[in-house]
Design a protein around this motif. Structure first.
Motif, PDB file in Angstrom:
ATOM      1  N   GLY A   9       0.816  -1.204   0.000  1.00 56.53           N
ATOM      2  CA  GLY A   9       0.000   0.000   0.000  1.00 56.53           C
ATOM      3  C   GLY A   9       0.852   1.258   0.000  1.00 56.53           C
ATOM      4  N   VAL A  10       0.229   2.367   0.318  1.00 62.85           N
ATOM      5  CA  VAL A  10       0.900   3.665   0.310  1.00 62.85           C
ATOM      6  C   VAL A  10       1.570   3.899   1.662  1.00 62.85           C
ATOM      7  N   ILE A  11       2.881   4.206   1.626  1.00 64.35           N
ATOM      8  CA  ILE A  11       3.656   4.507   2.824  1.00 64.35           C
ATOM      9  C   ILE A  11       4.431   5.799   2.543  1.00 64.35           C
ATOM     10  N   PRO A  12       3.807   6.964   2.813  1.00 59.59           N
ATOM     11  CA  PRO A  12       4.453   8.234   2.470  1.00 59.59           C
ATOM     12  C   PRO A  12       5.526   8.658   3.468  1.00 59.59           C
ATOM     13  N   ALA A  13       6.478   9.455   2.974  1.00 56.83           N
ATOM     14  CA  ALA A  13       7.424  10.121   3.879  1.00 56.83           C
ATOM     15  C   ALA A  13       6.612  11.090   4.727  1.00 56.83           C
ATOM     16  N   PHE A  14       6.922  11.144   6.014  1.00 57.01           N
ATOM     17  CA  PHE A  14       6.164  11.976   6.951  1.00 57.01           C
ATOM     18  C   PHE A  14       6.996  13.195   7.335  1.00 57.01           C
ATOM     19  N   TYR A  15       6.442  14.366   7.135  1.00 53.22           N
ATOM     20  CA  TYR A  15       7.115  15.615   7.462  1.00 53.22           C
ATOM     21  C   TYR A  15       6.791  16.041   8.884  1.00 53.22           C
ATOM     22  N   ALA A  16       7.730  16.698   9.541  1.00 54.37           N
ATOM     23  CA  ALA A  16       7.461  17.282  10.852  1.00 54.37           C
ATOM     24  C   ALA A  16       6.491  18.443  10.673  1.00 54.37           C
ATOM     25  N   CYS A  17       5.664  18.664  11.670  1.00 50.60           N
ATOM     26  CA  CYS A  17       4.710  19.768  11.647  1.00 50.60           C
ATOM     27  C   CYS A  17       5.166  20.812  12.674  1.00 50.60           C
ATOM     28  N   TYR A  18       5.078  22.060  12.314  1.00 47.97           N
ATOM     29  CA  TYR A  18       5.605  23.128  13.150  1.00 47.97           C
ATOM     30  C   TYR A  18       4.515  24.081  13.618  1.00 47.97           C
ATOM     31  N   ASP A  19       4.789  24.759  14.739  1.00 46.83           N
ATOM     32  CA  ASP A  19       3.881  25.790  15.220  1.00 46.83           C
ATOM     33  C   ASP A  19       4.339  27.148  14.680  1.00 46.83           C
ATOM     34  N   GLU A  20       3.655  28.196  15.115  1.00 48.55           N
ATOM     35  CA  GLU A  20       3.955  29.542  14.629  1.00 48.55           C
ATOM     36  C   GLU A  20       5.354  30.028  15.013  1.00 48.55           C
ATOM     37  N   ASP A  21       5.933  29.418  16.056  1.00 46.90           N
ATOM     38  CA  ASP A  21       7.261  29.811  16.519  1.00 46.90           C
ATOM     39  C   ASP A  21       8.376  28.987  15.897  1.00 46.90           C
ATOM     40  N   VAL A  41      -3.603   5.345   4.287  1.00 47.81           N
ATOM     41  CA  VAL A  41      -2.211   4.956   4.116  1.00 47.81           C
ATOM     42  C   VAL A  41      -1.930   3.734   4.980  1.00 47.81           C
ATOM     43  N   LYS A  42      -1.002   2.921   4.547  1.00 44.65           N
ATOM     44  CA  LYS A  42      -0.689   1.673   5.252  1.00 44.65           C
ATOM     45  C   LYS A  42       0.517   1.808   6.157  1.00 44.65           C
ATOM     46  N   GLY A  43       1.224   2.915   6.068  1.00 44.72           N
ATOM     47  CA  GLY A  43       2.389   3.143   6.905  1.00 44.72           C
ATOM     48  C   GLY A  43       2.833   4.580   6.794  1.00 44.72           C
ATOM     49  N   LEU A  44       3.682   4.997   7.712  1.00 44.56           N
ATOM     50  CA  LEU A  44       4.243   6.343   7.690  1.00 44.56           C
ATOM     51  C   LEU A  44       5.758   6.231   7.819  1.00 44.56           C
ATOM     52  N   TYR A  45       6.472   6.839   6.905  1.00 44.59           N
ATOM     53  CA  TYR A  45       7.926   6.778   6.869  1.00 44.59           C
ATOM     54  C   TYR A  45       8.446   8.039   7.555  1.00 44.59           C
ATOM     55  N   LEU A  63      10.791  13.650  18.935  1.00 47.46           N
ATOM     56  CA  LEU A  63       9.476  14.198  19.266  1.00 47.46           C
ATOM     57  C   LEU A  63       8.474  13.861  18.164  1.00 47.46           C
ATOM     58  N   THR A  64       8.887  14.011  16.914  1.00 46.27           N
ATOM     59  CA  THR A  64       8.014  13.695  15.781  1.00 46.27           C
ATOM     60  C   THR A  64       7.682  12.211  15.753  1.00 46.27           C
ATOM     61  N   LEU A  65       8.691  11.367  15.871  1.00 46.90           N
ATOM     62  CA  LEU A  65       8.474   9.921  15.852  1.00 46.90           C
ATOM     63  C   LEU A  65       7.579   9.473  17.001  1.00 46.90           C
ATOM     64  N   GLU A  66       7.842   9.963  18.205  1.00 51.07           N
ATOM     65  CA  GLU A  66       7.041   9.570  19.361  1.00 51.07           C
ATOM     66  C   GLU A  66       5.589  10.017  19.224  1.00 51.07           C
ATOM     67  N   ALA A  67       5.371  11.213  18.682  1.00 55.77           N
ATOM     68  CA  ALA A  67       4.006  11.701  18.491  1.00 55.77           C
ATOM     69  C   ALA A  67       3.249  10.829  17.495  1.00 55.77           C
ATOM     70  N   VAL A  68       3.906  10.462  16.393  1.00 60.85           N
ATOM     71  CA  VAL A  68       3.268   9.601  15.388  1.00 60.85           C
ATOM     72  C   VAL A  68       2.970   8.234  15.981  1.00 60.85           C
ATOM     73  N   GLY A  74       0.052   1.302  16.253  1.00 64.49           N
ATOM     74  CA  GLY A  74       0.016   0.036  15.543  1.00 64.49           C
ATOM     75  C   GLY A  74      -1.018  -0.083  14.446  1.00 64.49           C
ATOM     76  N   GLU A  75      -1.664   1.010  14.075  1.00 63.19           N
ATOM     77  CA  GLU A  75      -2.671   0.974  13.012  1.00 63.19           C
ATOM     78  C   GLU A  75      -2.051   0.874  11.636  1.00 63.19           C
ATOM     79  N   CYS A  76      -0.768   1.143  11.535  1.00 61.86           N
ATOM     80  CA  CYS A  76      -0.101   1.074  10.245  1.00 61.86           C
ATOM     81  C   CYS A  76       1.321   0.584  10.441  1.00 61.86           C
ATOM     82  N   THR A  77       1.985   0.317   9.314  1.00 60.52           N
ATOM     83  CA  THR A  77       3.333  -0.233   9.330  1.00 60.52           C
ATOM     84  C   THR A  77       4.329   0.770   9.839  1.00 60.52           C
TER      85      THR A  77
END
Length: 77
Positions: A9-21, A41-45, A63-68, A74-77
């Motif tokens: 399935g689809v396993i996209p590269a995952f970008y970090a998300c930022y706040d206004e600061d 999507v079946k996974g997040l890279y 921080l990004t990895l732990e949040a994801v 376990g819902e995706c790869t």
């Protein structure tokens, strides 16, 4: 199921998300992860092929990895 069969399935590269600061936003990261999983999507890279990872501090990558991981639990790869 073999180890390779779980990677389909689809396993996209995952970008970090930022706040206004300009800081990594756990809330926005979780929201994007949830949105992508809900869309099928079946996974997040996380830290994947986008090239962004080399510009993040180790703490920002973690921080990004732990949040994801916390959001999709376990819902995706």
């Amino acid at each position: 199921m073999s180890n390779l069969e779980k990677y389909h399935g689809v396993i996209p590269a995952f970008y970090a998300c930022y706040d206004e600061d300009g800081q990594v936003s756990v809330e926005r990261t979780k929201k994007l992860a949830r949105h992508l999983v809900n869309k099928g999507v079946k996974g997040l890279y996380v830290g994947g092929s986008s090239g962004e990872c080399i510009y993040l501090e180790k703490e920002e990558r973690m921080l990004t990895l732990e949040a994801v991981m916390e959001e999709v639990k376990g819902e995706c790869t």
